[in-house]
Design a protein around this motif. Sequence first.
Motif, mmCIF file in Angstrom:
data_model
loop_
_atom_site.group_PDB
_atom_site.id
_atom_site.type_symbol
_atom_site.label_atom_id
_atom_site.label_comp_id
_atom_site.label_asym_id
_atom_site.label_seq_id
_atom_site.Cartn_x
_atom_site.Cartn_y
_atom_site.Cartn_z
ATOM 1 N N PRO A 182 -1.455 -6.494 -6.834
ATOM 2 C CA PRO A 182 -0.112 -6.426 -6.241
ATOM 3 C C PRO A 182 0.215 -4.979 -5.900
ATOM 4 C CG PRO A 182 0.024 -6.811 -8.618
ATOM 5 C CD PRO A 182 -1.427 -6.692 -8.289
ATOM 6 N N ALA A 183 0.702 -4.748 -4.704
ATOM 7 C CA ALA A 183 0.956 -3.357 -4.302
ATOM 8 C C ALA A 183 2.270 -3.248 -3.543
ATOM 9 C CB ALA A 183 -0.187 -2.862 -3.427
ATOM 10 N N TYR A 184 3.159 -2.446 -4.066
ATOM 11 C CA TYR A 184 4.435 -2.200 -3.393
ATOM 12 C C TYR A 184 4.594 -0.689 -3.232
ATOM 13 C CZ TYR A 184 9.498 -2.074 -2.683
ATOM 14 O OH TYR A 184 10.748 -1.835 -2.194
ATOM 15 N N GLU A 240 2.352 1.718 -2.265
ATOM 16 C CA GLU A 240 1.279 2.399 -3.011
ATOM 17 C C GLU A 240 0.327 3.129 -2.053
ATOM 18 O OE1 GLU A 240 1.439 2.565 -6.153
ATOM 19 O OE2 GLU A 240 2.212 0.712 -7.033
ATOM 20 N N ASP A 251 3.382 -6.269 -1.190
ATOM 21 C CA ASP A 251 4.651 -6.911 -1.523
ATOM 22 C C ASP A 251 5.799 -6.310 -0.700
ATOM 23 O OD1 ASP A 251 6.704 -8.220 -2.746
ATOM 24 O OD2 ASP A 251 6.537 -7.199 -4.667
ATOM 25 N N ASN A 284 10.026 -7.527 0.110
ATOM 26 C CA ASN A 284 9.654 -7.335 -1.287
ATOM 27 C C ASN A 284 10.099 -8.554 -2.123
ATOM 28 O OD1 ASN A 284 10.877 -5.716 -4.095
ATOM 29 N ND2 ASN A 284 8.725 -5.718 -3.589
ATOM 30 N N GLY A 342 8.684 -9.078 -5.281
ATOM 31 C CA GLY A 342 8.469 -8.759 -6.697
ATOM 32 C C GLY A 342 7.035 -8.990 -7.134
ATOM 33 N N LYS A 343 6.652 -8.263 -8.183
ATOM 34 C CA LYS A 343 5.261 -8.307 -8.660
ATOM 35 C C LYS A 343 4.832 -9.719 -9.072
ATOM 36 C CE LYS A 343 2.167 -6.409 -12.132
ATOM 37 N NZ LYS A 343 1.991 -5.692 -13.394
ATOM 38 N N ALA A 356 3.912 -11.673 -6.152
ATOM 39 C CA ALA A 356 2.639 -11.167 -5.606
ATOM 40 C C ALA A 356 1.457 -11.716 -6.416
ATOM 41 C CB ALA A 356 2.641 -9.637 -5.623
ATOM 42 N N ASP A 408 -3.088 -3.463 -11.574
ATOM 43 C CA ASP A 408 -2.087 -2.706 -10.808
ATOM 44 C C ASP A 408 -2.764 -1.837 -9.764
ATOM 45 O OD1 ASP A 408 -0.123 -3.842 -12.290
ATOM 46 O OD2 ASP A 408 0.454 -2.031 -13.393
ATOM 47 N N ALA A 409 -1.987 -1.431 -8.775
ATOM 48 C CA ALA A 409 -2.556 -0.666 -7.671
ATOM 49 C C ALA A 409 -2.510 0.842 -7.897
ATOM 50 C CB ALA A 409 -1.806 -1.008 -6.385
ATOM 51 N N ARG A 454 0.177 7.523 -13.678
ATOM 52 C CA ARG A 454 0.227 7.011 -12.311
ATOM 53 C C ARG A 454 -0.330 8.063 -11.356
ATOM 54 N NH1 ARG A 454 2.955 4.235 -8.298
ATOM 55 N NH2 ARG A 454 3.400 2.235 -9.262
ATOM 56 N N LYS A 478 6.083 6.451 -7.587
ATOM 57 C CA LYS A 478 6.929 6.304 -8.783
ATOM 58 C C LYS A 478 6.853 4.885 -9.322
ATOM 59 C CE LYS A 478 11.173 7.363 -7.890
ATOM 60 N NZ LYS A 478 12.344 7.964 -7.326
ATOM 61 N N SER A 479 7.059 4.731 -10.633
ATOM 62 C CA SER A 479 7.094 3.391 -11.220
ATOM 63 C C SER A 479 8.313 2.640 -10.693
ATOM 64 C CB SER A 479 7.178 3.490 -12.738
ATOM 65 O OG SER A 479 7.518 2.233 -13.266
ATOM 66 N N PHE A 539 9.489 0.091 -12.351
ATOM 67 C CA PHE A 539 10.137 -0.511 -13.515
ATOM 68 C C PHE A 539 10.797 0.570 -14.364
ATOM 69 C CE2 PHE A 539 7.090 -3.643 -12.141
ATOM 70 C CZ PHE A 539 7.785 -4.833 -12.275
#
Length: 312
Positions: free
Chosen positions: A8-10, A12, A39, A68, A70-71, A74, A91-92, A198, A202-203, A205
């Motif tokens: 899942p990538a939002y 990234e 996403d 978007n 959400g993870k 995705a 995670d991406a 990371r 940015k995160s 969450f």
Amino acid sequence: MDLDVIIPAYNEEGNINLLYDSLTTNLVDLKYTLIFVDDGSTDNTYQKLKDIYNKDNKHVKVISFSRNFGKDAAIYAGMSATHAKYTCIIDADMQQHPKYIKQMYNFLENNEDYDEVAMVNNYEDDSKSQKFFKNTFYNLMKKITKQNYVTGASDFRLMRDYVVKSILNMKENKRFTKGLFSWVGYKIHYINYKPSKRLSGKSKFNFKNQVKYAFEGILNFSTIPLHISCFIGGIISFISLIYFIVIIIQKLFFGIDVPGYASLMSVILILGGLILLVLGIIGEYVSRTYIEIKNRPIYIAKRTLGFDDEIL
Ligand code: UDP
Ligand code: MG
């Protein structure tokens, strides 16, 4: 195919190329497909994915959402597109290093009685209050749902195809993936790991989102807040009844007038607050029923790469 990897990538764009290189290096001796789920990114994530797809369409597939979602959505989309013996979620952002995939893969290959392997974040870098918050959440979930929650068990995991099928069988719209993993059961092997920093970006969450996520988990997997409301309501009614009888006796037999504007006001305010709180809790469940009953799709794929005529 041995392995499908869902990513899942939002937003990234800064991580996609390095992640792809690292996955390719680490999975070199396996038959694998990388299923990237964009996403609804607003940066160049999709462009980067398209470049990778054009370079290596034997190993890469892409699903790109209309916005978007959400993870969790995705992950669902990625799972819907899997065909392999094993499925991995990663995670991406390179916090979960691809080197562990092979370790999880080998474990399941050599241990037939296990259905899934999950990586456990040891929270080493978290502050004391974060650790406390997370521990409390997992313990609470374990208690109120009677399901097995392991503190720090992440979505970074590898599972057999029938586990994926079970999770896909749960069609709910509000998907709390950690809860779904736990609800389906199965025999899971846990491996501790320390997430890396990371790589870029940015995160998504932050603390507020984490608290929201925790409430989502409780409300989606337990009706205990309703039972607590019922219990408090019962206790207050009982105390009120006793007090009512005492007042009547005082008035009738001893002629004592009921004193007190202040006490009356405080009781009204406390009860008013409690009634609103309970109504709010009921409202949370009603709103979830409302959302689920509409049966809207969990995601909308705007475009895909590598899926032929398959409709997602
Ligand atoms: N992610 C996603 N959709 C979202 C938020 C996050 O697909 O709405 C992806 C994100 O691109 C990353 C993974 O989910 O690959 C984990 O997100 P993040 O790194 O922000 O979370 P953290 O590691 O801080 O828990
Ligand atoms: Mg991350």
